[in-house]
Design a protein around this motif. Sequence first.
Motif, short mmCIF file in Angstrom:
data_model
loop_
_atom_site.label_atom_id
_atom_site.label_comp_id
_atom_site.label_asym_id
_atom_site.label_seq_id
_atom_site.Cartn_x
_atom_site.Cartn_y
_atom_site.Cartn_z
N LEU A 1 0.83 -1.19 0.00
CA LEU A 1 0.00 0.00 0.00
C LEU A 1 0.87 1.25 0.00
O LEU A 1 0.59 2.23 -0.71
N THR B 1 2.32 1.74 -3.50
CA THR B 1 1.35 1.96 -4.57
C THR B 1 0.61 3.27 -4.46
O THR B 1 0.42 3.98 -5.46
N VAL B 2 0.20 3.64 -3.24
CA VAL B 2 -0.67 4.82 -3.11
C VAL B 2 -0.23 5.84 -2.07
O VAL B 2 -0.81 6.93 -2.00
N GLY C 1 -6.02 6.49 -2.64
CA GLY C 1 -6.62 5.84 -3.79
C GLY C 1 -7.36 6.78 -4.71
O GLY C 1 -7.90 6.35 -5.74
N THR D 1 -9.73 1.78 4.31
CA THR D 1 -9.50 1.04 3.06
C THR D 1 -10.79 0.64 2.37
O THR D 1 -10.74 -0.11 1.39
N TYR E 1 -11.99 4.30 -1.59
CA TYR E 1 -11.39 4.15 -2.91
C TYR E 1 -10.53 2.91 -3.04
O TYR E 1 -10.11 2.56 -4.15
N LEU E 2 -10.24 2.21 -1.94
CA LEU E 2 -9.46 0.98 -2.01
C LEU E 2 -10.34 -0.27 -2.01
O LEU E 2 -9.82 -1.39 -2.08
N MET F 1 -8.76 -5.51 -0.49
CA MET F 1 -7.99 -4.32 -0.87
C MET F 1 -6.80 -4.67 -1.75
O MET F 1 -6.32 -3.84 -2.53
N THR G 1 -7.58 -4.16 -5.43
CA THR G 1 -7.57 -2.76 -5.86
C THR G 1 -6.14 -2.25 -5.98
O THR G 1 -5.81 -1.52 -6.92
N LEU G 2 -5.27 -2.62 -5.05
CA LEU G 2 -3.87 -2.21 -5.15
C LEU G 2 -3.25 -2.75 -6.43
O LEU G 2 -2.49 -2.04 -7.11
#
Length: 423
Positions: A90, A93-94, A219, A237, A240-241, A303, A306-307
Amino acid sequence: MTESDWAVPDWTARAAALDAADPLRAYRDLFVGSEDPSVRAYLDGNSLGRPLRASVERITAFMTQAWGGRLIRGWDEQWFELPITIGDRLAATVLGAAAGQTTIGDSTTVLLYKLARGAIALRPGRNELVLDRDNFPTDRYVLESIAAEHGLTVRWIEPDPRAGVELEQLAEVVGERTALVVLSHVAYRSGYLLDAAAIARRTHEAGALLLLDLCHSVGSVPLELDSWGVDFAVGCTYKYLNGGPGSPAFAYVGRRHLDGFRQPIEGWMGRADPFGMAQGYEPAQGIRRVISGTPPILGMLAMQDTLELIEQVGMDAVRAKSMRLTEFALELVDELLTPLGIELGSPRDPVLRGGHIIIDHPSFAEVTTNLQARGVIPDFRPPHGLRIGLSPLSTSFGEVAVGIQAIRDESTRDEPGSQGRDA
């Protein structure tokens, strides 16, 4: 109101053209419910994101294979490290953060308490906390309770509710007595996007620490926690995750603080050698010391999909579509809703705005209920705000057009001569 009063551009056609040109349009089909005709416009992705189809497969496989097959062996094989493994992913990535500073677990409220208490302890002799009146309720409640418990003073920032905390406002209240500043990166109501780097610099100039709430930004907008100099951060989370209802939150502790950081809920999973079952608490090295009890493994599964998706797409592309979606929404608001006395409660400049907007009218509590009955799902925020949350990977421009035209229809339903159109 006569039919001629509805002489507006063909927003449905405009939305269709925007969807056709959208480089992320194919990703919408990866989400469960995108084909459900009973939901004509889902405009609340910043409260609860749609699930990914891949997450259905992942959770099913976990039940039958990892849990059902490996049983207790799963802890040694993967689960014990999962909060930090996913935390590192996480972060990369974000969050714009290096490995070893992020972990998953607990709710936002619990992690906020842990980080705030630990941060305050790093600034002994300082007795003031700074936050704003329009911060999310849990942030205000937690900090007020800590202040009451430890005899601290809360210094309040009074921002414009249609904007957010500006640097000059922070400068007026932060000083040599300030231990901790707690602010939301994206305001939960207005959507105002904080200048986090400038806020961090000003906080540090006063010798204080900064804790950011990232619930409405992670996210949705690119983050650079390390380079901004943020000390601590927390976020959920399930927005948007797409982690699902009640999926665990995350905590970030800047590496420079880890050695001296002590959080108040000292549980066995955060101890050095937790399976030694020794007397007395000795915190684990690194970010593991933020963990208290057994982590919610099931809640961490969705999650990850999504990641993986964001890793493919990139946060810059996510942010670009987010800005296009909110800009299109504002065009519709200006054309269809402003003439009805509906007011914008968000910044108009897209650079100052996160992934949602809010519009205000005294009728919106009733309007929101009526909209849900017709398959249009926004979010109501007191006293009279209707929040439109647009999740870039799962929301189409067509949904935005349908949703805002439906808001127009419901807002004029009782006007003499209105047609009660079903746009």
